[in-house]
Design an enzyme around this catalytic site. Structure first.
Site, PDB file in Angstrom:
ATOM      1  N   GLU A 190     -11.097  -0.125  -2.911  1.00  0.00           N
ATOM      2  CA  GLU A 190     -10.317   0.405  -1.790  1.00  0.00           C
ATOM      3  C   GLU A 190      -9.111   1.150  -2.322  1.00  0.00           C
ATOM      4  O   GLU A 190      -8.832   1.163  -3.526  1.00  0.00           O
ATOM      5  CB  GLU A 190      -9.865  -0.737  -0.874  1.00  0.00           C
ATOM      6  CG  GLU A 190      -9.022  -1.780  -1.593  1.00  0.00           C
ATOM      7  CD  GLU A 190      -8.816  -3.049  -0.802  1.00  0.00           C
ATOM      8  OE1 GLU A 190      -9.501  -3.244   0.206  1.00  0.00           O
ATOM      9  OE2 GLU A 190      -7.963  -3.846  -1.208  1.00  0.00           O
ATOM     10  N   ASP A 247       0.822  -1.212   0.000  1.00  0.00           N
ATOM     11  CA  ASP A 247       0.000   0.000   0.000  1.00  0.00           C
ATOM     12  C   ASP A 247       0.858   1.264   0.000  1.00  0.00           C
ATOM     13  O   ASP A 247       0.724   2.129   0.872  1.00  0.00           O
ATOM     14  CB  ASP A 247      -0.932   0.019   1.221  1.00  0.00           C
ATOM     15  CG  ASP A 247      -1.773  -1.229   1.360  1.00  0.00           C
ATOM     16  OD1 ASP A 247      -2.237  -1.730   0.324  1.00  0.00           O
ATOM     17  OD2 ASP A 247      -1.955  -1.704   2.493  1.00  0.00           O
TER      18      ASP A 247
END
Length: 539
Positions: A227, A74
């Site tokens: 997301e 991420d």
């Protein structure tokens, strides 16, 4: 053929069947970091850095992914003038959110950890700078879940105490500034909420502003799971880059989609070319590619940074990847790095910093946060550790790795070994581990009478310990095959421990948790253990 690295920091070549060299090139070694600089290396292999660790920069104007090896998921990147800063989801590791620094997008150095207090499992964050101040927006899985913010006037801190923004049902915030100067947090699922002008509280309620593009139902994915939104403004457009398909599960699941709008307030139009990145075959080098950000390089070219699992190495977690992009005539962009299995031309300009760091430790200083992290620490956990006379003194806690909050490293190599001199107090137990989480780990510990075998997250055989309260332990992980050795004479003579292991299943798709298998050490029982001369070597 493969590259061989030894402790004397020289290179050799192991040639299989008299294979010919594949276009030898010479590493420049201009930064002084390259052991064996000037020795030939071969296309398709990584340049070797500290201790033989994988290094993306090939030294000849090209790089080979991974950008940063090992679990760096991420990625949240910030361009700050000539400097680039990046951090990653740190989950249950504390101190967490270590800030990495680069000036050329390819070579990265760890600096300091921004988050020192355990507020829960840290997921995908947003790293921003606004009006001269740095912000980290941090989603956490805890009781209750939430999104926090911390701020600092300097990238190295000190960072503020976390402020809970009161958003219990959302993850993956992304800070964005509108054309009217308004500040927003974009959230998972196509939602957003306004921020106060100081960025430290929210205004109003969460609103739904975007319906993400959906893939065909014939594709093998983990789940829809929109997301990780990232907002970039370029050429009069706002681009919203989103991950769908699930983070792990089938290698073909995770992907990158794009939408754009003339205004931060929408409406958002999906890219006709979606998805712009997706692993389409299990034969590819990188699986589950997704969660992308855009960034401009020193030479004005544009790049995407995202993560992926290395084919066959779920145990290494999601690794950071760098992909060049090309802006198209119709105002969209295309990824141009293909499957990222081959070397690519580096962006030009900038200054190459020394990449990474040695993982070996002489314990003259306490490098917690930049190198070592506690797993799921309790309050005051850091007080357990101190250095003294070239030794790490680690106060005992719990009974085994399951409840002792071990100290762990991120190692990004496919094969490596690590060893350490360990001395325990009466009543103490200590050792070395390969640790996924508190329910899945392996390794070897000892008390003053017996060894303790750790396997599958359990404490198993307890054979007699011939070395007493001090010994050296070595763990070798050769592409998931684990061998353990012990020495009672400071590593002059090694004895193979009679328990071998295979750890290819120690990963998220078996256990969950989004973590990686990490080398580490633990101290349990009573008293304190002394760890001296920790050595790491990529093989």
């Amino acid at each position: 053929m493969r590259m061989v690295y030894n402790r004397r920091e020289t290179f050799g070549l192991a040639l299989a069947g008299g294979a010919a060299a594949l276009g030898p090139a010479t590493a420049s070694g201009a930064d002084g970091l390259e052991p064996g600089a000037g020795v030939p290396r071969f296309d398709g292999d990584w340049r070797r850095g500290f201790e033989g660790q994988r290094r993306a920069d090939l030294g000849d104007g090209r790089f080979l992914n991974p950008l940063i090896a090992g679990d760096h998921p991420d990625p949240a990147i910030l361009k700050d003038g000539a400097d680039y800063y990046m951090t990653f989801s740190s989950f249950d590791s504390y101190p967490g959110l270590t800030i990495w620094h680069s000036r050329d997008l390819v070579n990265w150095q760890p600096r300091k950890a921004a988050l020192t207090r355990n507020i829960g499992s840290v997921w995908a964050v947003s790293l921003e700078k606004h009006n001269g101040r740095y912000f980290l927006y941090i989603p956490v899985k805890a009781k209750p879940n939430g999104i926090h913010v911390i701020w600092s006037d300097h990238i190295d801190g000190p960072w503020s105490d976390p402020i809970d923004l009161g958003l219990p049902n959302h993850i993956d915030p992304c800070h964005a500034v509108g054309e009217d100067g308004s500040r927003w947090l974009f959230l998972s699922g196509g939602d957003r909420i306004r921020l106060a002008d100081d960025g430290l509280s929210t205004v109003g309620k969460v609103e739904h502003v975007y319906d993400p593009w959906r893939y065909p139902d014939t594709w093998d994915v983990e789940g829809f799971s929109p997301e990780g939104p990232k907002i970039t403004r370029h050429g009069g457009w706002f681009y919203m880059i989103t991950a769908v398909g699930g983070t792990a599960g089938p290698p073909t699941g995770h992907m990158v989609i794009v939408a754009r709008s003339r205004s931060i307030h929408g409406p958002w139009t999906n890219d006709p070319a979606n998805p712009v990145v997706r692993t389409v075959s299990t034969d590819e080098k990188w699986w589950s590619r997704g969660h992308a950000s855009l960034v401009e390089a020193p030479d004005g070219s544009w790049w995407s940074i995202y993560h992926g699992f290395e084919n066959g190495y779920w145990t290494l977690g999601r690794q950071a990847l760098l992909d060049p992009i090309r802006w198209t005539a119709d105002g969209w962009f295309a990824m141009t790095g293909g499957d990222l299995s081959k070397p690519l031309a580096k962006p030009r300009g900038g200054t190459a910093l020394p990449h990474g760091q040695p993982l070996s430790d002489d314990f003259r200083t306490l490098q917690i946060g930049s190198k070592w992290n506690f797993f799921r620490p309790g309050p005051g956990e850091r007080d357990r550790a101190r250095t003294e006379g070239g030794a790490l003194i680690l106060q005992a806690s719990g009974t085994a790795p399951v409840d002792s909050s071990p100290l762990l490293l991120i190692a990004g190599d496919q094969a490596y070994r690590f060893d350490c001199d360990i001395e325990i107090a009466p009543g103490g137990t200590a050792g070395l581990v390969l640790f996924y989480d508190d329910k899945l780990y392996c390794g070897l510990g000892f008390d003053e009478h017996r060894f303790v075998t750790h396997q599958y997250g359990n404490e198993r055989g307890r054979p007699a310990n011939p070395h007493g309260r001090r010994m050296r332990i070595r763990i070798t992980n050769t592409r998931h095959i684990v061998a353990i050795h012990t020495s009672g004479d400071a590593g002059t003579t090694w004895h193979r421990f009679d328990r071998g292991m295979e750890v290819s299943g120690y990963h998220h798709n078996v256990r969950g948790g989004f973590l990686m298998l990490r080398p580490g050490l633990y101290s349990a029982g009573s008293g304190a253990a002394r760890f001296r001369d920790f050595r790491y070597e990529a093989l």
